[in-house]
Design a protein around this motif. Structure first.
Motif, PDB file in Angstrom:
ATOM      1  N   VAL A 212      -5.682 -16.190  -3.301  1.00 56.01           N
ATOM      2  CA  VAL A 212      -5.071 -17.522  -3.255  1.00 56.01           C
ATOM      3  C   VAL A 212      -5.147 -18.187  -4.622  1.00 56.01           C
ATOM      4  O   VAL A 212      -4.164 -18.773  -5.101  1.00 56.01           O
ATOM      5  CB  VAL A 212      -5.735 -18.397  -2.175  1.00 56.01           C
ATOM      6  N   ARG A 213      -6.300 -18.075  -5.296  1.00 54.13           N
ATOM      7  CA  ARG A 213      -6.428 -18.656  -6.632  1.00 54.13           C
ATOM      8  C   ARG A 213      -5.476 -17.987  -7.617  1.00 54.13           C
ATOM      9  O   ARG A 213      -4.816 -18.652  -8.414  1.00 54.13           O
ATOM     10  CB  ARG A 213      -7.871 -18.525  -7.144  1.00 54.13           C
ATOM     11  N   ALA A 214      -5.397 -16.648  -7.557  1.00 59.70           N
ATOM     12  CA  ALA A 214      -4.542 -15.918  -8.500  1.00 59.70           C
ATOM     13  C   ALA A 214      -3.062 -16.213  -8.276  1.00 59.70           C
ATOM     14  O   ALA A 214      -2.259 -16.108  -9.201  1.00 59.70           O
ATOM     15  CB  ALA A 214      -4.790 -14.412  -8.383  1.00 59.70           C
ATOM     16  N   SER A 215      -2.702 -16.604  -7.065  1.00 56.88           N
ATOM     17  CA  SER A 215      -1.293 -16.919  -6.783  1.00 56.88           C
ATOM     18  C   SER A 215      -0.859 -18.221  -7.448  1.00 56.88           C
ATOM     19  O   SER A 215       0.348 -18.490  -7.556  1.00 56.88           O
ATOM     20  CB  SER A 215      -1.060 -17.013  -5.271  1.00 56.88           C
ATOM     21  N   MET A 216      -1.809 -19.050  -7.848  1.00 58.49           N
ATOM     22  CA  MET A 216      -1.516 -20.321  -8.528  1.00 58.49           C
ATOM     23  C   MET A 216      -0.532 -21.186  -7.731  1.00 58.49           C
ATOM     24  O   MET A 216       0.390 -21.778  -8.281  1.00 58.49           O
ATOM     25  CB  MET A 216      -0.974 -20.061  -9.932  1.00 58.49           C
ATOM     26  N   GLY A 217      -0.725 -21.228  -6.419  1.00 62.04           N
ATOM     27  CA  GLY A 217       0.117 -22.067  -5.561  1.00 62.04           C
ATOM     28  C   GLY A 217       1.333 -21.363  -5.010  1.00 62.04           C
ATOM     29  O   GLY A 217       2.003 -21.899  -4.121  1.00 62.04           O
ATOM     30  N   SER A 218       1.636 -20.156  -5.499  1.00 63.68           N
ATOM     31  CA  SER A 218       2.831 -19.446  -5.031  1.00 63.68           C
ATOM     32  C   SER A 218       2.707 -19.005  -3.578  1.00 63.68           C
ATOM     33  O   SER A 218       3.719 -18.744  -2.920  1.00 63.68           O
ATOM     34  CB  SER A 218       3.114 -18.232  -5.916  1.00 63.68           C
ATOM     35  N   ILE A 219       1.480 -18.911  -3.066  1.00 63.38           N
ATOM     36  CA  ILE A 219       1.286 -18.570  -1.657  1.00 63.38           C
ATOM     37  C   ILE A 219       1.971 -19.596  -0.753  1.00 63.38           C
ATOM     38  O   ILE A 219       2.355 -19.289   0.373  1.00 63.38           O
ATOM     39  CB  ILE A 219      -0.228 -18.482  -1.333  1.00 63.38           C
ATOM     40  N   PHE A 220       2.179 -20.806  -1.270  1.00 63.79           N
ATOM     41  CA  PHE A 220       2.820 -21.862  -0.488  1.00 63.79           C
ATOM     42  C   PHE A 220       4.329 -21.953  -0.734  1.00 63.79           C
ATOM     43  O   PHE A 220       5.006 -22.757  -0.102  1.00 63.79           O
ATOM     44  CB  PHE A 220       2.183 -23.218  -0.805  1.00 63.79           C
ATOM     45  N   LYS A 221       4.835 -21.133  -1.668  1.00 70.61           N
ATOM     46  CA  LYS A 221       6.240 -21.243  -2.057  1.00 70.61           C
ATOM     47  C   LYS A 221       7.061 -20.010  -1.725  1.00 70.61           C
ATOM     48  O   LYS A 221       8.291 -20.045  -1.831  1.00 70.61           O
ATOM     49  CB  LYS A 221       6.322 -21.493  -3.575  1.00 70.61           C
ATOM     50  N   LEU A 222       6.408 -18.930  -1.342  1.00 69.86           N
ATOM     51  CA  LEU A 222       7.082 -17.651  -1.152  1.00 69.86           C
ATOM     52  C   LEU A 222       6.764 -17.106   0.234  1.00 69.86           C
ATOM     53  O   LEU A 222       5.598 -17.057   0.623  1.00 69.86           O
ATOM     54  CB  LEU A 222       6.589 -16.654  -2.218  1.00 69.86           C
ATOM     55  N   PRO A 223       7.778 -16.684   1.002  1.00 71.24           N
ATOM     56  CA  PRO A 223       7.486 -16.082   2.307  1.00 71.24           C
ATOM     57  C   PRO A 223       6.627 -14.828   2.164  1.00 71.24           C
ATOM     58  O   PRO A 223       6.885 -13.976   1.314  1.00 71.24           O
ATOM     59  CB  PRO A 223       8.876 -15.731   2.855  1.00 71.24           C
ATOM     60  N   VAL A 224       5.589 -14.745   2.974  1.00 71.87           N
ATOM     61  CA  VAL A 224       4.693 -13.591   2.982  1.00 71.87           C
ATOM     62  C   VAL A 224       4.735 -12.971   4.370  1.00 71.87           C
ATOM     63  O   VAL A 224       4.564 -13.668   5.376  1.00 71.87           O
ATOM     64  CB  VAL A 224       3.251 -14.003   2.622  1.00 71.87           C
ATOM     65  N   TYR A 225       4.954 -11.669   4.413  1.00 73.33           N
ATOM     66  CA  TYR A 225       5.075 -10.952   5.681  1.00 73.33           C
ATOM     67  C   TYR A 225       3.966  -9.919   5.764  1.00 73.33           C
ATOM     68  O   TYR A 225       3.813  -9.093   4.870  1.00 73.33           O
ATOM     69  CB  TYR A 225       6.433 -10.243   5.778  1.00 73.33           C
TER      70      TYR A 225
END
Length: 265
Positions: free
Chosen positions: A163-176
């Motif tokens: 989650v830290r390494a995603s730099m917020g992208s976990i909230f912006k990109l669909p993850v399946y």
């Protein structure tokens, strides 16, 4: 803004709950919640409309990051402030920023039947380093991919490090999340998406010989072993990135970045 409860004791039930969520990944998954820490990461969650179950801001954070604290506390179903001493028990960082929230998994994980076949994707197979998983998420979001698919052998994309390494992208990109990479390759092909496997193999072709700009999916394999043979056999084409003879391979996140660029250029 919901009622804000102040936590002054390290024996507070929320402190114990957060420590359990950090220490036991299986418990975290069972509860369907993951942790986001840091003023920017938590603000990204609120801006993206993620379901924030609870949020905590330390006394110091309210002074240093007042706007982020107001945003996150307003978005949370339950809002807390805490003394700086208590927040040290809540935090997974040596020098915490003082902002932490618990986010519902289902607000960031997408069901596979909602995948848009007019977009391009990365399928990660047994990528074991959570830092790589988070970095790949960040890169894919930056380059405009449709989402990321992770098989059951991948590192936890909702763990602290990823989650830290995603730099917020976990909230912006669909993850399946998917169970089997070979089965997922077959499913993607049935949806009309060509699937390319990233591997150094006598059967693979140079990335420069393949046009990846049309909607497609690329499989990125384990850092040491690459993609498995069943997955390779299921792909439409195997592709490699040329490297010098002195190098054994590329880092999984670096390979994913190159393929993402080729897909979106």
């Amino acid at each position: 803004m919901p009622e804000i409860v102040h936590i002054a004791s390290r024996q507070n039930p929320l402190v114990k709950e957060v420590q359990k969520l950090r220490a036991k990944p299986a418990y975290r998954r069972q509860q369907g919640v993951f942790l986001a820490e840091g003023h920017k990461l938590c603000a990204d969650a609120a801006d993206a409309g993620a379901q924030i179950l609870w949020a905590v801001c330390s006394d110091q954070a309210q002074q240093r990051y007042p706007e982020a604290c107001r945003l996150v506390l307003s978005a949370a179903a339950r809002s807390y402030t805490a003394t700086d001493e208590v927040f040290l028990k809540l935090s997974g960082q040596k020098a915490p920023q003082g902002v932490l929230c618990g986010v519902a998994e289902q607000s960031v994980l997408a069901p596979l039947d909602q995948l848009d076949v007019n977009r391009s994707y990365l399928l990660l197979e047994q990528v074991s380093d959570p830092g790589n998983v988070g970095t790949i998420l960040r890169t894919a979001a930056a380059l405009g991919l449709g989402g990321i698919l992770l098989d059951s052998g991948c590192a936890d994309c909702l763990g602290d490090k990823a989650v830290r390494a995603s730099m917020g992208s976990i909230f912006k990109l669909p993850v399946y999340r998917v169970d089997s990479a070979p089965d997922t390759v077959a499913w993607l092909k049935r949806q009309g998406l060509p699937v390319y496997g990233s591997t150094l193999s006598c059967r693979s072709v140079d990335i420069g010989q393949v046009d990846l700009r049309a909607p497609c999916a690329v499989v990125i394999g384990n850092e040491g072993r690459g993609i498995t043979e069943p997955t390779a056999a299921a792909c439409d084409q195997l592709v490699h990135i040329p490297i010098t003879p002195a190098a054994e391979s590329l880092n999984a996140a670096a390979a994913a970045a190159i393929f993402s660029w080729e897909m979106m250029r």
